[in-house]
Design a protein around this motif. Structure first.
Motif, PDB file in Angstrom:
ATOM      1  N   GLY A   3     -10.241  11.207  -7.955  1.00  0.00           N
ATOM      2  CA  GLY A   3     -10.819  10.116  -7.177  1.00  0.00           C
ATOM      3  C   GLY A   3      -9.926   8.895  -7.124  1.00  0.00           C
ATOM      4  O   GLY A   3      -9.764   8.276  -6.073  1.00  0.00           O
ATOM      5  N   GLY A   4      -9.323   8.544  -8.253  1.00  0.00           N
ATOM      6  CA  GLY A   4      -8.419   7.395  -8.290  1.00  0.00           C
ATOM      7  C   GLY A   4      -7.180   7.622  -7.443  1.00  0.00           C
ATOM      8  O   GLY A   4      -6.741   6.744  -6.704  1.00  0.00           O
ATOM      9  N   VAL A   5      -6.619   8.802  -7.535  1.00  0.00           N
ATOM     10  CA  VAL A   5      -5.432   9.137  -6.744  1.00  0.00           C
ATOM     11  C   VAL A   5      -5.766   9.124  -5.260  1.00  0.00           C
ATOM     12  O   VAL A   5      -5.028   8.561  -4.448  1.00  0.00           O
ATOM     13  CB  VAL A   5      -4.865  10.511  -7.164  1.00  0.00           C
ATOM     14  N   ALA A   9      -4.121   6.579  -2.566  1.00  0.00           N
ATOM     15  CA  ALA A   9      -3.304   7.207  -1.519  1.00  0.00           C
ATOM     16  C   ALA A   9      -3.859   6.931  -0.128  1.00  0.00           C
ATOM     17  O   ALA A   9      -3.103   6.908   0.841  1.00  0.00           O
ATOM     18  CB  ALA A   9      -3.220   8.705  -1.765  1.00  0.00           C
ATOM     19  N   SER A  10      -5.158   6.697  -0.015  1.00  0.00           N
ATOM     20  CA  SER A  10      -5.751   6.478   1.302  1.00  0.00           C
ATOM     21  C   SER A  10      -5.623   5.040   1.787  1.00  0.00           C
ATOM     22  O   SER A  10      -5.822   4.774   2.977  1.00  0.00           O
ATOM     23  CB  SER A  10      -7.220   6.887   1.287  1.00  0.00           C
ATOM     24  N   VAL A  11      -5.264   4.117   0.920  1.00  0.00           N
ATOM     25  CA  VAL A  11      -5.178   2.704   1.313  1.00  0.00           C
ATOM     26  C   VAL A  11      -4.241   2.482   2.495  1.00  0.00           C
ATOM     27  O   VAL A  11      -4.630   1.826   3.469  1.00  0.00           O
ATOM     28  CB  VAL A  11      -4.790   1.810   0.107  1.00  0.00           C
ATOM     29  N   PRO A  12      -2.997   2.990   2.487  1.00  0.00           N
ATOM     30  CA  PRO A  12      -2.132   2.748   3.647  1.00  0.00           C
ATOM     31  C   PRO A  12      -2.695   3.314   4.950  1.00  0.00           C
ATOM     32  O   PRO A  12      -2.556   2.701   6.004  1.00  0.00           O
ATOM     33  CB  PRO A  12      -0.823   3.461   3.286  1.00  0.00           C
ATOM     34  N   MET A  13      -3.343   4.470   4.882  1.00  0.00           N
ATOM     35  CA  MET A  13      -3.921   5.063   6.087  1.00  0.00           C
ATOM     36  C   MET A  13      -5.057   4.208   6.631  1.00  0.00           C
ATOM     37  O   MET A  13      -5.151   3.976   7.833  1.00  0.00           O
ATOM     38  CB  MET A  13      -4.409   6.479   5.802  1.00  0.00           C
TER      39      MET A  13
END
Length: 87
Positions: A3-5, A9-13
């Protein structure tokens, strides 16, 4: 840990979809509307440290997904170590 990863990882998208890009603010995007509203509310300029300014900084940093994933994994492992994990 997954969940943390995934979150990191989804922040830039997500920011890119909102209009926060490495090249600046995308025209007619959610970010353009947020920036306009913030500028109007502050007499023509966006306040340093505001939500809009912070998100623009993160979006313009153009961090690579692999770096974000690595940071997310490290953060997840650190929090599991600090606060314990049942599994």
């Amino acid at each position: 840990m997954v969940g943390g990863v995934t979150a990191v990882a989804s922040v830039p998208m997500v920011l890119g979809a909102m209009g926060f890009t490495g090249a600046g603010i995308a025209a007619s995007s959610i970010e353009a509307k947020m920036m306009s509203a913030a500028a109007v509310a502050n007499g023509g300029e966006v306040a340093m440290g505001s939500l809009v300014a912070t998100l623009q900084s993160v979006g313009s940093a153009d961090l690579f997904a692999s770096s974000n994933t690595l940071l997310g994994a490290a953060g997840s492992n650190l929090s599991a170590w600090l606060w314990g994990s049942d599994k």
